[in-house]
Every structure is written in structure tokens, then in C-alpha cells.
Design a protein around this motif. Structure first.
Motif, PDB file in Angstrom:
ATOM      1  N   SER A 155      19.175  33.590  34.394  1.00 22.68           N
ATOM      2  CA  SER A 155      17.969  32.814  34.110  1.00 22.68           C
ATOM      3  C   SER A 155      16.934  33.033  35.207  1.00 22.68           C
ATOM      4  N   SER A 156      15.681  32.847  34.850  1.00 22.07           N
ATOM      5  CA  SER A 156      14.620  32.873  35.865  1.00 22.07           C
ATOM      6  C   SER A 156      14.268  31.448  36.274  1.00 22.07           C
ATOM      7  N   LYS A 157      14.821  30.458  35.548  1.00 20.69           N
ATOM      8  CA  LYS A 157      14.376  29.072  35.742  1.00 20.69           C
ATOM      9  C   LYS A 157      15.282  28.226  36.634  1.00 20.69           C
ATOM     10  N   ALA A 201      10.923  41.605  27.784  1.00 17.56           N
ATOM     11  CA  ALA A 201      10.911  40.223  27.273  1.00 17.56           C
ATOM     12  C   ALA A 201      11.133  39.237  28.420  1.00 17.56           C
ATOM     13  N   LEU A 202      11.971  39.616  29.381  1.00 23.56           N
ATOM     14  CA  LEU A 202      12.219  38.751  30.539  1.00 23.56           C
ATOM     15  C   LEU A 202      11.020  38.777  31.483  1.00 23.56           C
ATOM     16  N   VAL A 225      13.965  40.776  37.350  1.00 24.12           N
ATOM     17  CA  VAL A 225      13.259  39.807  36.501  1.00 24.12           C
ATOM     18  C   VAL A 225      14.081  38.539  36.237  1.00 24.12           C
ATOM     19  N   GLN A 226      15.212  38.386  36.951  1.00 20.25           N
ATOM     20  CA  GLN A 226      16.063  37.205  36.818  1.00 20.25           C
ATOM     21  C   GLN A 226      16.480  36.747  38.202  1.00 20.25           C
ATOM     22  N   LYS A 227      16.764  35.444  38.335  1.00 23.39           N
ATOM     23  CA  LYS A 227      17.061  34.904  39.665  1.00 23.39           C
ATOM     24  C   LYS A 227      18.494  34.323  39.755  1.00 23.39           C
ATOM     25  N   TYR A 228      18.942  33.666  38.687  1.00 29.83           N
ATOM     26  CA  TYR A 228      20.223  32.957  38.730  1.00 29.83           C
ATOM     27  C   TYR A 228      21.255  33.637  37.842  1.00 29.83           C
ATOM     28  N   VAL A 229      22.485  33.722  38.337  1.00 31.27           N
ATOM     29  CA  VAL A 229      23.594  34.254  37.537  1.00 31.27           C
ATOM     30  C   VAL A 229      24.664  33.171  37.437  1.00 31.27           C
ATOM     31  N   SER A 230      24.941  32.724  36.237  1.00 26.75           N
ATOM     32  CA  SER A 230      25.983  31.720  36.022  1.00 26.75           C
ATOM     33  C   SER A 230      27.183  32.414  35.398  1.00 26.75           C
ATOM     34  N   MET A 231      28.301  32.387  36.132  1.00 27.72           N
ATOM     35  CA  MET A 231      29.478  33.170  35.730  1.00 27.72           C
ATOM     36  C   MET A 231      30.258  32.413  34.642  1.00 27.72           C
TER      37      MET A 231
END
Ligand code: X2X
Length: 333
Positions: A155-157, A201-202, A225-231
Motif C-alpha cells: 500500500s502507499s497509504k 496505476a499505482l 510506488v509503494q511504501k508498506y508491505v503487509s505479509m
């Protein structure tokens, strides 16, 4: 092959030739299309396989690789491999389900907990069942499936920590009813977008997030283009090597054997590469500023259960197919 008609046979002093094909051209040339960059193990291993095939066939069998959706996005390429526009195409079984509905069984949310259940299933009864379904639709696939990986949400948010964080979340998903249904069950706003358009799109904010295995986050530079990685590990995904049936049947048996042998061997190496990346990519991406978290998958699975996700998909796949899946994972969903 060059046929020389010289003075000895024609009695004419000049020599001329009839070429059945250019001297350096192979007897058979395939296009292999896929959606991954040249740096992804899909293509580093395919490149090696293609070289071995050219060599072992004595130059008769050439395969040209077209990476990064150069010849078209996945849904177009699926049409092309059916019509013969491309001879070979690697595709996620979950996207393939737009043509072969039960091909997506491996992608049922939280069905596979880890790789030690994946490979015996896909090299065994589940894979065999799916390959049979693919053949019924007029396509062929090589025996060994390649690895895409366990999918994680980015996510970017902000981080996805609990199912509630997915509510209203604008997430890109590949084009497939299973993906749309799963994220609808989470209360998200899924948008079906081919991989070829995902980065843009991101970047442009059409969506706030996406989900893909760690390997792709680095090779396709989604970290830009993304900040968070949720495993979340919410589904396991692979790539079948699909073949146009007519092109395959046009190959003599020895060439079919050479192609299958080297691609299936490459699949084994490619699986190891992707598993290796799983172990190293997190540190690399953290170094680039991405933030990782590990949510409790059981909470997400509860949410799917409450939304009748499993009940609905069991009835779509049918009891026989569902039983093959549950046997492979050793539990009921
Ligand atoms: O489209 C995707 O997200 C990808 C690259 O994982 C697939 O091919 C399903």
C-alpha cells in the motif's frame, strides 16, 4: 539446408542454390511471451533453457523470449496463445481461470500455508487435474508449474494490520473472478488491472495498493510506488507454461522432448530462485524505505468464512475439485 545443383548434375557451369530457409534460421521458431522483467527468475531461467534447447536440437528449435508484456497484456496473450499468435505463454492459473474456471483452485485464500504443501500438490494430483482441465479447453501446458510465490499486500497509504484495514481499500487485482471475489469479501474496492498497467496505476493513484509476491516487488520495482508491505501470505500463485496446441503438435517428438525436458528442469531451478528471493528481498526493500508488518492471517480467513467465500467457491468448483484441493492441503477450509 542448402541444396546445391552444380555442374555434375545439371551440366551447367554455374552453381546456384535453392534455399529452403536462411542458413542461420531454425526449423521451428517459437515466441515465448510473459509478463515478467528479464531480471525475474522466470526469464533468467527461461533464457538458460532456451540456450540449451537450441544447442541440444542442433539449432533446429529456437525460442525467442518476449518479457515485460512486450507482445501484450495477459488477457490479450491468453487469446494469442489460443489462436497461435504466440506459441508459448506463461500465465498465472488464477488468471487462466477466465478460460479454465477450475484452474484457480490453488489460489483459494489461505488454502496453502507453505511451500512444502505446494509442490507435492502441483506436481501431483492437483496439478494433474488442472492440466486435464486446461487440455479440455484446447490448450496444452508443460508438466512443471513455475513459481510466482505467496502473495503479500502492499500500500502507499498505510499498513494492513487487520481485516478492517482492507475495508474500502482501493486495490489492484489481476483479472480474475477469484481475486475480485476475495477482496470484495474483505469489503475492499478491487480494480481488475493487467500486470502491464499495474505500475502506472499505482504511480498515478488510480489504486492505493496491490498484492504480489516479494520477488516481483523488487524485479518490477514496485517499491518505487509503494511504501508498506503487509505479509499476509493470502494465496500461493504460479505460472503454467501454456502452449498453442497446433504449434506443439507440429514439433517432431524429439523436439517436444527436448523442450519439455529443459523447461521442466528450469522450473525446478526457478522455484529455488524465488524461494531464495523470499529470504533476501525484505532486507533489501527495508533498505529502500519500505515498512514491513506481519498480520495474523487467521483473522483474515475468519472474515472470508463469515462472508461465505469458501462455501460459494466450493459450489463453483464442485465437490470433486474441492476434495482434490482439501486433500492436497490436508485440511478442510
Ligand atoms: O499480475 C500479477 O500480479 C502477477 C504478475 O502476479 C501475475 O502474473 C498474476
Amino acid at each position: 539446408r542448402t541444396l546445391l545443383l552444380g555442374a555434375a548434375t545439371t551440366g551447367i557451369a554455374t552453381t546456384f542454390s535453392i534455399r529452403t530457409r536462411p542458413a542461420n534460421a531454425a526449423e521451428f521458431t517459437y515466441k515465448f511471451a510473459n509478463n515478467q522483467t528479464l531480471t525475474h527468475p522466470m526469464n533468467t531461467r527461461a533464457k538458460e533453457a532456451v540456450a540449451k534447447i537450441l544447442e541440444e536440437s542442433g539449432g533446429r528449435m529456437a525460442i525467442n523470449i518476449f518479457p515485460s508484456s512486450q507482445l501484450g497484456a495477459d488477457t490479450d496473450m491468453l487469446n494469442q496463445v489460443r489462436s497461435g499468435g504466440v506459441e508459448m505463454f506463461s500465465l498465472s492459473p488464477i488468471i487462466l481461470s477466465t478460460l479454465v474456471p477450475n484452474a484457480s483452485l490453488n489460489g483459494v485464500g489461505f488454502a496453502f500455508p507453505s511451500y512444502d504443501k505446494v509442490w507435492p500438490a502441483m506436481d501431483g494430483e492437483l496439478g494433474k487435474y488442472v492440466r486435464g482441465e486446461i487440455e479440455k479447453k484446447g490448450l496444452l501446458t508443460l508438466e512443471k508449474i513455475w513459481d510466482n510465490g505467496f502473495r503479500q499486500i502492499t500500500s502507499s497509504k498505510g499498513p494492513i494490520e487487520k481485516p478492517k484495514d482492507l475495508e474500502g481499500f482501493k486495490i489492484r487485482v489481476p483479472v480474475s473472478p477469484l481475486w475480485t471475489s476475495m477482496f470484495t469479501a474483505f469489503g475492499s474496492a478491487p480494480a481488475s488491472i493487467n500486470f502491464a498497467e499495474t505500475y502506472t496505476a499505482l504511480q498515478t493513484g488510480i489504486v492505493d495498493g496491490q498484492e504480489n509476491p516479494l520477488a516481483i516487488l523488487t524485479t518490477a520495482k514496485l517499491f518505487e510506488v509503494q511504501k508498506y508491505v503487509s505479509m499476509t501470505n493470502h494465496m500461493w500463485d504460479g505460472f503454467w507454461i501454456l502452449l498453442n496446441r497446433r504449434s506443439w503438435q507440429a514439433l517432431p517428438a524429439d523436439l517436444q522432448g527436448i523442450v519439455s525436458k529443459h523447461f521442466n528442469a528450469a522450473a525446478e531451478l526457478q522455484r529455488k530462485d524465488v524461494m531464495g528471493l523470499n529470504a533476501t528481498v525484505q532486507a533489501e526493500l527495508e533498505g529502500k524505505g519500505m515498512k514491513f508488518n506481519k498480520p495474523d492471517g487467521a483473522l483474515f480467513q475468519e472474515k472470508l468464512r463469515a462472508a461465505n467465500f469458501y462455501k460459494d467457491w466450493k459450489s463453483k468448483y464442485g465437490d470433486e475439485a474441492w476434495a482434490i484441493l482439501e486433500k492436497a492441503i490436508g485440511k478442510s477450509l
